[in-house]
Design a protein around this motif. Structure first.
Motif, mmCIF file in Angstrom:
data_model
loop_
_atom_site.group_PDB
_atom_site.id
_atom_site.type_symbol
_atom_site.label_atom_id
_atom_site.label_comp_id
_atom_site.label_asym_id
_atom_site.label_seq_id
_atom_site.Cartn_x
_atom_site.Cartn_y
_atom_site.Cartn_z
ATOM 1 N N MET A 1 0.865 -1.174 0.000
ATOM 2 C CA MET A 1 0.000 0.000 0.000
ATOM 3 C C MET A 1 0.908 1.232 0.000
ATOM 4 O O MET A 1 1.848 1.312 0.795
ATOM 5 C CB MET A 1 -0.884 -0.023 1.245
ATOM 6 C CG MET A 1 -1.833 1.123 1.356
ATOM 7 S SD MET A 1 -3.059 0.969 2.725
ATOM 8 C CE MET A 1 -2.198 0.178 4.055
ATOM 9 N N VAL A 2 0.644 2.176 -0.896
ATOM 10 C CA VAL A 2 1.366 3.444 -0.867
ATOM 11 C C VAL A 2 0.441 4.465 -0.212
ATOM 12 O O VAL A 2 -0.748 4.524 -0.515
ATOM 13 C CB VAL A 2 1.841 3.904 -2.264
ATOM 14 C CG1 VAL A 2 0.680 4.212 -3.189
ATOM 15 C CG2 VAL A 2 2.766 5.113 -2.153
ATOM 16 N N GLY B 1 1.863 16.911 3.694
ATOM 17 C CA GLY B 1 3.136 17.261 4.317
ATOM 18 C C GLY B 1 4.190 16.180 4.311
ATOM 19 O O GLY B 1 5.263 16.375 4.877
ATOM 20 N N HIS B 2 3.914 15.032 3.688
ATOM 21 C CA HIS B 2 4.869 13.912 3.654
ATOM 22 C C HIS B 2 4.984 13.384 2.230
ATOM 23 O O HIS B 2 4.032 13.446 1.456
ATOM 24 C CB HIS B 2 4.392 12.753 4.546
ATOM 25 C CG HIS B 2 4.235 13.131 5.981
ATOM 26 N ND1 HIS B 2 5.298 13.174 6.858
ATOM 27 C CD2 HIS B 2 3.153 13.492 6.700
ATOM 28 C CE1 HIS B 2 4.866 13.547 8.050
ATOM 29 N NE2 HIS B 2 3.566 13.743 7.981
ATOM 30 N N GLY B 3 6.142 12.808 1.921
ATOM 31 C CA GLY B 3 6.297 12.106 0.660
ATOM 32 C C GLY B 3 5.590 10.760 0.736
ATOM 33 O O GLY B 3 5.144 10.346 1.808
ATOM 34 N N PRO B 4 5.470 10.068 -0.400
ATOM 35 C CA PRO B 4 4.812 8.759 -0.394
ATOM 36 C C PRO B 4 5.578 7.750 0.466
ATOM 37 O O PRO B 4 6.798 7.798 0.548
ATOM 38 C CB PRO B 4 4.805 8.335 -1.862
ATOM 39 C CG PRO B 4 5.766 9.234 -2.558
ATOM 40 C CD PRO B 4 5.972 10.444 -1.713
ATOM 41 N N VAL B 5 4.832 6.861 1.119
ATOM 42 C CA VAL B 5 5.410 5.850 2.003
ATOM 43 C C VAL B 5 4.799 4.497 1.662
ATOM 44 O O VAL B 5 3.584 4.383 1.494
ATOM 45 C CB VAL B 5 5.119 6.192 3.486
ATOM 46 C CG1 VAL B 5 5.630 5.099 4.407
ATOM 47 C CG2 VAL B 5 5.734 7.535 3.855
ATOM 48 N N TYR B 6 5.648 3.468 1.564
ATOM 49 C CA TYR B 6 5.173 2.111 1.322
ATOM 50 C C TYR B 6 4.841 1.430 2.642
ATOM 51 O O TYR B 6 5.615 1.492 3.597
ATOM 52 C CB TYR B 6 6.244 1.273 0.632
ATOM 53 C CG TYR B 6 6.484 1.607 -0.811
ATOM 54 C CD1 TYR B 6 5.435 1.889 -1.678
ATOM 55 C CD2 TYR B 6 7.767 1.623 -1.330
ATOM 56 C CE1 TYR B 6 5.664 2.180 -3.007
ATOM 57 C CE2 TYR B 6 8.008 1.905 -2.669
ATOM 58 C CZ TYR B 6 6.953 2.183 -3.494
ATOM 59 O OH TYR B 6 7.178 2.466 -4.814
ATOM 60 N N VAL C 1 3.095 -2.890 7.990
ATOM 61 C CA VAL C 1 4.204 -2.161 8.609
ATOM 62 C C VAL C 1 4.920 -1.381 7.508
ATOM 63 O O VAL C 1 4.816 -1.701 6.323
ATOM 64 C CB VAL C 1 5.213 -3.088 9.338
ATOM 65 C CG1 VAL C 1 4.552 -3.781 10.526
ATOM 66 C CG2 VAL C 1 5.844 -4.082 8.390
ATOM 67 N N SER C 2 5.644 -0.369 7.939
ATOM 68 C CA SER C 2 6.392 0.454 6.998
ATOM 69 C C SER C 2 7.845 0.557 7.444
ATOM 70 O O SER C 2 8.177 0.248 8.597
ATOM 71 C CB SER C 2 5.763 1.849 6.896
ATOM 72 O OG SER C 2 6.359 2.565 5.828
ATOM 73 N N PHE C 3 8.686 1.012 6.536
ATOM 74 C CA PHE C 3 10.125 1.114 6.773
ATOM 75 C C PHE C 3 10.590 2.531 6.480
ATOM 76 O O PHE C 3 10.154 3.131 5.502
ATOM 77 C CB PHE C 3 10.893 0.174 5.823
ATOM 78 C CG PHE C 3 10.572 -1.269 6.003
ATOM 79 C CD1 PHE C 3 11.427 -2.087 6.723
ATOM 80 C CD2 PHE C 3 9.427 -1.830 5.454
ATOM 81 C CE1 PHE C 3 11.135 -3.439 6.882
ATOM 82 C CE2 PHE C 3 9.130 -3.165 5.618
ATOM 83 C CZ PHE C 3 9.988 -3.979 6.337
#
Length: 136
Positions: free
Chosen positions: A44-45, A50-55, A115-117
């Motif tokens: 999921m992206v 205020g934030h860049g994309p996160v996986y 979860v994300s990294f």
């Protein structure tokens, strides 16, 4: 008896805040010290004001046995309380490199399975086998 809710308070204070998510149509891989830590075609992206994309990876596609829970935690008024993990691979440790919302607010209940990294704490990222330097 009314049903209990766990609504995100952040939206009441910031109604224009955007927090969009979508399943990526690519296979995403994250590696540390030459070892695959996460590999999934169900990533999921998340695109957030205020934030860049996160996986965010499904936990089932993450080498959770390589992660060690830490005492670190943070709070997001839109998603909830985040727990953190460090990753250790063959003597190399990335401290608090992974986070997840184990009991997210109702608006983002699916986050509980992901979860994300931190991008810069992972050595190598790929999308469909090609190296990348930032999420697409």
């Amino acid at each position: 008896m009314p049903e209990e809710t766990n609504s995100a308070p952040g939206f009441a204070k910031h109604p224009d805040y955007k927090l969009d998510r979508a399943i990526v149509s690519k296979r995403i891989c994250a590696m540390l010290n030459g070892v695959v830590i996460a590999d999934s075609d169900k990533v999921m992206v998340v695109r957030e004001t205020g934030h860049g994309p996160v996986y965010y990876f499904p936990r089932a596609d993450v080498a959770m046995d390589r992660l060690t829970r830490t005492d670190h935690s943070t709070y997001c008024g839109f998603k909830g309380d985040a727990s953190y993990w460090s990753i250790t691979v063959d003597g190399k440790t990335a401290e608090n490199a992974v986070w997840g919302y184990e009991k997210p607010y109702d608006e983002f209940s699916e986050f509980g399975d992901y979860v994300s990294f931190y991008w810069n704490k992972i050595d190598a990222w790929s999308e469909d086998g090609a190296g990348v330097t930032e999420p697409s």
